[in-house]
Each structure stands twice: as C-alpha cells, then as structure tokens.
Design a protein around this motif. Structure first.
Motif, PDB file in Angstrom:
ATOM      1  N   SER A  87       0.654  -1.236   0.031  1.00 18.19           N
ATOM      2  CA  SER A  87      -0.066   0.050   0.159  1.00 18.19           C
ATOM      3  C   SER A  87       0.979   1.335  -0.028  1.00 18.19           C
ATOM      4  CB  SER A  87      -0.902   0.030   1.224  1.00 18.19           C
ATOM      5  OG  SER A  87      -0.166   0.108   2.279  1.00 18.19           O
ATOM      6  N   LEU A  88       0.261   2.178  -0.596  1.00 16.11           N
ATOM      7  CA  LEU A  88       1.174   3.613  -0.824  1.00 16.11           C
ATOM      8  C   LEU A  88       1.412   4.177   0.418  1.00 16.11           C
ATOM      9  CD1 LEU A  88       2.057   5.793  -2.756  1.00 16.11           C
ATOM     10  CD2 LEU A  88       0.159   6.649  -2.811  1.00 16.11           C
ATOM     11  N   PRO A  89       0.786   4.310   1.612  1.00 17.19           N
ATOM     12  CA  PRO A  89       1.128   4.700   2.786  1.00 17.19           C
ATOM     13  C   PRO A  89       2.564   3.997   3.295  1.00 17.19           C
ATOM     14  CG  PRO A  89      -1.174   4.494   2.943  1.00 17.19           C
ATOM     15  CD  PRO A  89      -0.751   3.796   1.807  1.00 17.19           C
ATOM     16  N   TRP A  90       2.657   2.852   3.351  1.00 17.46           N
ATOM     17  CA  TRP A  90       3.549   2.116   3.763  1.00 17.46           C
ATOM     18  C   TRP A  90       4.860   2.356   3.003  1.00 17.46           C
ATOM     19  CZ3 TRP A  90       4.503  -0.106   8.157  1.00 17.46           C
ATOM     20  CH2 TRP A  90       3.168  -0.566   8.925  1.00 17.46           C
ATOM     21  N   LEU A  91       4.607   2.564   1.600  1.00 13.92           N
ATOM     22  CA  LEU A  91       5.900   2.959   0.760  1.00 13.92           C
ATOM     23  C   LEU A  91       6.190   4.350   1.254  1.00 13.92           C
ATOM     24  CD1 LEU A  91       4.818   1.555  -2.668  1.00 13.92           C
ATOM     25  CD2 LEU A  91       6.725   0.767  -1.388  1.00 13.92           C
ATOM     26  N   LEU A  92       5.316   5.083   1.194  1.00  8.22           N
ATOM     27  CA  LEU A  92       5.774   6.558   1.620  1.00  8.22           C
ATOM     28  C   LEU A  92       6.407   6.711   3.023  1.00  8.22           C
ATOM     29  CD1 LEU A  92       3.051   8.595  -0.224  1.00  8.22           C
ATOM     30  CD2 LEU A  92       5.445   8.126  -0.955  1.00  8.22           C
ATOM     31  N   LEU A  93       5.870   6.346   3.783  1.00  9.64           N
ATOM     32  CA  LEU A  93       6.317   6.347   5.330  1.00  9.64           C
ATOM     33  C   LEU A  93       7.408   5.241   5.598  1.00  9.64           C
ATOM     34  CD1 LEU A  93       2.838   6.926   7.168  1.00  9.64           C
ATOM     35  CD2 LEU A  93       4.689   8.576   6.545  1.00  9.64           C
ATOM     36  N   GLY A  94       7.298   4.291   4.901  1.00  7.05           N
ATOM     37  CA  GLY A  94       8.527   3.345   5.178  1.00  7.05           C
ATOM     38  C   GLY A  94       9.585   3.402   4.539  1.00  7.05           C
ATOM     39  N   VAL A  95       9.407   3.586   3.411  1.00 11.36           N
ATOM     40  CA  VAL A  95      10.588   3.382   2.296  1.00 11.36           C
ATOM     41  C   VAL A  95      11.276   5.215   1.894  1.00 11.36           C
ATOM     42  CG1 VAL A  95      11.475   2.556   0.501  1.00 11.36           C
ATOM     43  CG2 VAL A  95      10.133   1.289   1.640  1.00 11.36           C
ATOM     44  N   GLY A  96      10.065   5.782   1.633  1.00 11.30           N
ATOM     45  CA  GLY A  96      10.458   7.240   1.149  1.00 11.30           C
ATOM     46  C   GLY A  96      10.967   8.188   2.135  1.00 11.30           C
ATOM     47  N   SER A  97      10.609   7.933   3.232  1.00 11.37           N
ATOM     48  CA  SER A  97      10.765   8.896   4.304  1.00 11.37           C
ATOM     49  C   SER A  97      12.483   8.708   4.642  1.00 11.37           C
ATOM     50  CB  SER A  97      10.226   8.550   5.569  1.00 11.37           C
ATOM     51  OG  SER A  97      10.562   7.179   6.216  1.00 11.37           O
ATOM     52  N   PHE A  98      13.116   7.774   4.385  1.00 10.96           N
ATOM     53  CA  PHE A  98      14.542   7.451   4.748  1.00 10.96           C
ATOM     54  C   PHE A  98      15.568   8.374   3.685  1.00 10.96           C
ATOM     55  CE2 PHE A  98      12.849   3.614   6.815  1.00 10.96           C
ATOM     56  CZ  PHE A  98      13.515   3.972   8.003  1.00 10.96           C
ATOM     57  N   PRO A  99      15.383   8.366   2.293  1.00 10.85           N
ATOM     58  CA  PRO A  99      15.997   9.183   1.390  1.00 10.85           C
ATOM     59  C   PRO A  99      15.735  10.717   1.964  1.00 10.85           C
ATOM     60  CG  PRO A  99      14.931   7.454   0.207  1.00 10.85           C
ATOM     61  CD  PRO A  99      14.242   7.441   1.518  1.00 10.85           C
ATOM     62  N   PHE A 100      14.609  11.043   2.096  1.00 10.22           N
ATOM     63  CA  PHE A 100      14.054  12.419   2.461  1.00 10.22           C
ATOM     64  C   PHE A 100      15.027  12.729   3.826  1.00 10.22           C
ATOM     65  CE2 PHE A 100      11.412  15.197   5.120  1.00 10.22           C
ATOM     66  CZ  PHE A 100      11.424  16.250   4.353  1.00 10.22           C
ATOM     67  N   LEU A 101      14.778  11.860   4.667  1.00 11.86           N
ATOM     68  CA  LEU A 101      15.739  12.137   6.104  1.00 11.86           C
ATOM     69  C   LEU A 101      17.178  12.171   5.479  1.00 11.86           C
ATOM     70  CD1 LEU A 101      13.875   9.971   8.682  1.00 11.86           C
ATOM     71  CD2 LEU A 101      13.930  12.677   8.437  1.00 11.86           C
ATOM     72  N   LEU A 102      17.826  11.217   4.709  1.00 11.50           N
ATOM     73  CA  LEU A 102      19.090  11.476   4.482  1.00 11.50           C
ATOM     74  C   LEU A 102      19.549  12.802   3.811  1.00 11.50           C
ATOM     75  CD1 LEU A 102      19.767   7.819   3.390  1.00 11.50           C
ATOM     76  CD2 LEU A 102      20.649   9.244   5.345  1.00 11.50           C
ATOM     77  N   VAL A 103      18.837  13.188   2.969  1.00  7.75           N
ATOM     78  CA  VAL A 103      18.831  14.346   2.096  1.00  7.75           C
ATOM     79  C   VAL A 103      18.933  15.714   2.939  1.00  7.75           C
ATOM     80  CG1 VAL A 103      18.078  16.098   0.526  1.00  7.75           C
ATOM     81  CG2 VAL A 103      18.246  13.600  -0.073  1.00  7.75           C
ATOM     82  N   THR A 104      18.075  15.683   4.069  1.00  8.02           N
ATOM     83  CA  THR A 104      17.868  16.556   4.936  1.00  8.02           C
ATOM     84  C   THR A 104      19.125  16.793   5.787  1.00  8.02           C
ATOM     85  OG1 THR A 104      15.341  16.297   5.024  1.00  8.02           O
ATOM     86  CG2 THR A 104      16.379  17.693   6.684  1.00  8.02           C
TER      87      THR A 104
END
Length: 131
Positions: free
Chosen positions: A90-107
């Motif tokens: 499901s999209l929420p799991w992908l965004l919160l579980g996988v997509g958040s890590f690259p975002f946090l790394l870039v930040t």
C-alpha cells in the motif's frame, strides 16, 4: 647607572618598536584572544554562531515536520490514496516506510553542509584582519 655594553665595549644599537606596526600584524590574534578570554566581543561572536546553528536546525526541523507530517494528513483528507497499492504494497507504507529514509538522509546532508558553512563563515570573521 651603567650602560649595557657588548664584549668589545661597544653599546648595542637601539631598536625602535612602533606599537601600531605590531597591532596590525596581530589583529586576528586579538579576536582569538577575545574568544579564549570570553570577553564581551568573544561572547557576542560565539552567540552569533550558536544562533545561526539554532536557526538552521529549526528551519530544517520545520521542513522535516511538514514533509513527514503532511503524509498522514494527505491520507486523512484523501482516503482513496491509502487504498492504492504499488507492487502489492500500500502507498502509505511505501511513502512512510521507504520514502521517508531518503528524505531524512538528504535533510541530514543539507544540515551538515549548511552547518559547516556557518562554521566557515565564523572562522572567516575570526581570522579577518580588523581595520
């Protein structure tokens, strides 16, 4: 009072020292001394650096808060997005579980880069000759 003499009985040559020449060569040393001795000027310089670092941390915290906090709001406002499945996940799991890590790394990378730039600016101010 006896005049100092050398071995040959000739008095040494006089050396003229001008305070202004000595001060110009050591202006950045005065700023360093103010930092080390924690004078009012040194405290103001350090306080400026701490404020710059704090402002940077707060700005990036807001970016992370908005970036990650907006996703649950998106799923609450548009419930159909929470039912979307990509590759069986499901999209929420992908965004919160996988997509958040690259975002946090870039930040995190941006924070380190900008914090080092703040420190380089501080060092440039400390090493800059005063006029």
């Amino acid at each position: 009072m006896d005049e100092p003499t050398t071995v040959a009985g000739v008095p040494p040559q006089r050396t003229r020292i001008v305070l202004a020449d000595v001060v110009r060569k050591r202006d950045h040393d005065r700023t360093r001394a103010e930092l080390a001795e924690q004078t009012r000027v040194g405290e103001a310089l350090v306080r400026g650096l701490v404020r710059a670092q704090l402002a940077l941390a707060l700005r990036l915290s807001v970016v992370v808060g908005i970036g990650l906090g907006a996703l649950p709001l998106l799923f609450a406002v548009a419930p159909t997005t929470s039912t979307v499945k990509i590759v069986g996940i499901s999209l929420p799991w992908l965004l919160l579980g996988v997509g958040s890590f690259p975002f946090l790394l870039v930040t995190g990378w941006a924070y380190v880069h900008l914090a080092e730039r703040n420190e380089q600016d501080f060092t440039a101010v400390v090493h800059r000759p005063e006029r």
